[in-house]
Write an enzyme that holds these catalytic residues in place. Structure first.
Site, PDB file in Angstrom:
ATOM      1  CD  GLU A 119      -3.065  -1.059   2.165  1.00  0.00           C
ATOM      2  OE1 GLU A 119      -4.139  -1.651   1.941  1.00  0.00           O
ATOM      3  OE2 GLU A 119      -2.852  -0.395   3.214  1.00  0.00           O
ATOM      4  CD  GLU A 132      -4.627  -5.660   2.230  1.00  0.00           C
ATOM      5  OE1 GLU A 132      -5.381  -4.854   2.845  1.00  0.00           O
ATOM      6  OE2 GLU A 132      -3.397  -5.667   2.360  1.00  0.00           O
TER       7      GLU A 132
END
Length: 443
Positions: A224, A356
């Site tokens: 991320e 995710e």
């Protein structure tokens, strides 16, 4: 029209215009047992490889081989084929006594040690930009066992090199110990030559350790990546259009490809876009430019995927936490519809993984996951919910505080309630059924 509905329509139009007639990527030859790409699909030994995967970053934090194997058995039994795991964990000097006392797995220690202590711990030691790696029984040997257990249970693993966030030794540790946090910005990590060199040394350690293993599905550059982090803010050199992250993605993916010609590489980003005309929404009487589409995060999902050594695309999906100002009772914001639009937008001429996604509340999972999962299946995405839960862990009598909010309580491993457990039958069945569909699509 609510903004999430216009998003869905716009995404469909952009997909048709941008990717509809473009050429797909070419297949790369790899040794037997290695997963590769073929156009917009994954392939294993010449056959399609579609899958439902799972996030279980915490597997190397388990201290007993029994619990690792037991977890892998449950993952395998659910029909999961790929498991995403953190290949990093760093601690500060103040955490070391607790780490030793609690038997915490760690690969890096942000500290300077005397020679006697260093020899005893065999840990990664920071001394300006110099360090050595912890390949002992409390370090990478635990990751070794996780990889070997995955192989034994016919599973593949995604190994992630680092974390944008502070948990488990995020990238700001490199800033703190090499550059210095005073007057620093988060994005210094992506541009400072000394930091990049140090990170590449750690990447090299992991790649060379497992580069011959067909159990490794792919290398992931960082979890991320954003211009900003938990503590440090973004600087003026990481703004929409600066291509700071894209440049870093290219640099690191080229570096990894130079070390390893066979394994796939992915960025690990959340999938934010940099659109010329980004989405907007009304909030508190004002029209707000949407962070996920205006380039402010630093990513450019479409542009970044043009990099030749990024083999496939990943993205994440958390509308509840991304839009708390909109997601309240009585609003016209639909978490379900927004997610469908986000899945539609995530298109590429490479394989795509919804890597995710999570919702809080069992009812939300039961109501919304079926449509998200079905849409991902319909559009050819691999599916990896956050996160896999396990029951029946036995270490420390089934009760152990690990680090941060991570714990084993009464044999259950949990993390901030997005976890999916086998005894949540309605939710669990969504993914086991999807796993069967993906398996039927595979060779």
């Amino acid at each position: 029209m609510p903004f999430y509905s216009s998003l869905l329509a716009l995404c469909c139009l952009l997909w048709a215009c941008t990717f509809g007639n473009a050429a797909a990527t070419q297949k790369r030859a790899v040794p037997p047992g290695f997963v590769t790409t073929n156009g917009r699909s994954f392939e294993l030994d010449g056959k399609p490889f579609a899958f439902v995967g799972a996030n279980a970053y915490w597997l190397p934090l388990l201290t007993t081989e029994r619990d690792v194997d037991f977890t892998m058995q449950q993952i395998q039994g659910a029909g999961v084929k790929v498991v995403r795991i953190w290949a990093f964990n760093a601690i500060n000097a103040t955490e070391l006594p607790t780490a030793l006392e609690t038997d915490l797995t760690y690969y890096q220690a942000s500290m300077m040690l005397d020679a006697e202590t260093y020899t005893h711990l065999r840990t990664q030691v920071w001394n300006s930009s110099e360090w050595t790696v912890n390949d002992g029984p409390q370090g990478l040997q635990r990751l070794d066992y996780v990889v070997s257990s995955a192989e034994k249970h016919d599973l593949k693993v995604i190994l992630t090199f680092g974390n944008n966030w502070a948990a488990y030794g995020g990238i700001e540790l490199y800033i703190n110990w090499i550059y210095g946090a005073e007057n620093a910005t988060h994005d210094i990590f992506f541009t400072d030559p000394a930091i990049i060199a140090s990170y590449q040394r750690y990447i090299k350690t992991i790649v060379e350790r497992y580069q011959d293993s067909s159990t490794v599905f792919a290398w992931e550059l960082v979890n991320e990546a954003r211009c900003t982090g938990d503590i440090l803010s973004a600087g003026p050199n990481c703004v929409p259009g600066s291509n700071t992250l894209k440049t870093w993605y290219q640099q690191q993916s080229d570096f990894v490809r130079g070390l390893d010609a066979n394994h796939m590489i992915t960025a690990g980003g959340e999938g934010q876009f940099f659109w010329a005309h980004p989405e907007e929404y009304w909030f508190d009487g004002s029209l707000v430019s949407d962070y996920n589409f205006n380039g402010q995060a630093g990513e450019d999902f479409d542009g970044d995927l043009q990099l030749p050594n990024l083999d496939f695309a990943v993205y994440h999906l958390y509308p509840q936490s991304w839009y708390p100002e909109l997601d309240f009772p009585g609003s016209n914001f639909s978490v379900e519809d927004w997610g469908l639009g986000w899945i539609t937008a995530a298109k590429a001429n490479k394989p795509v993984v919804i890597e995710e996604f999570g919702l809080s509340g069992l009812q939300n999972k039961t109501d919304i996951y079926p449509s998200w999962v079905q849409h991902a299946l319909d559009t050819g995405h691999a599916i990896m919910p956050w996160q896999f839960g396990v029951l029946g862990l036995t270490e420390d009598g089934g009760n152990r505080l690990i680090q941060y909010t991570d714990q084993i309580f009464r044999g259950v491993r949990c993390n901030f309630c997005n976890t999916i457990y086998p005894n949540q039958t309605q939710v669990w069945d969504i993914f086991t059924k999807a796993a069967k569909i993906q398996d039927e699509r595979s060779g």
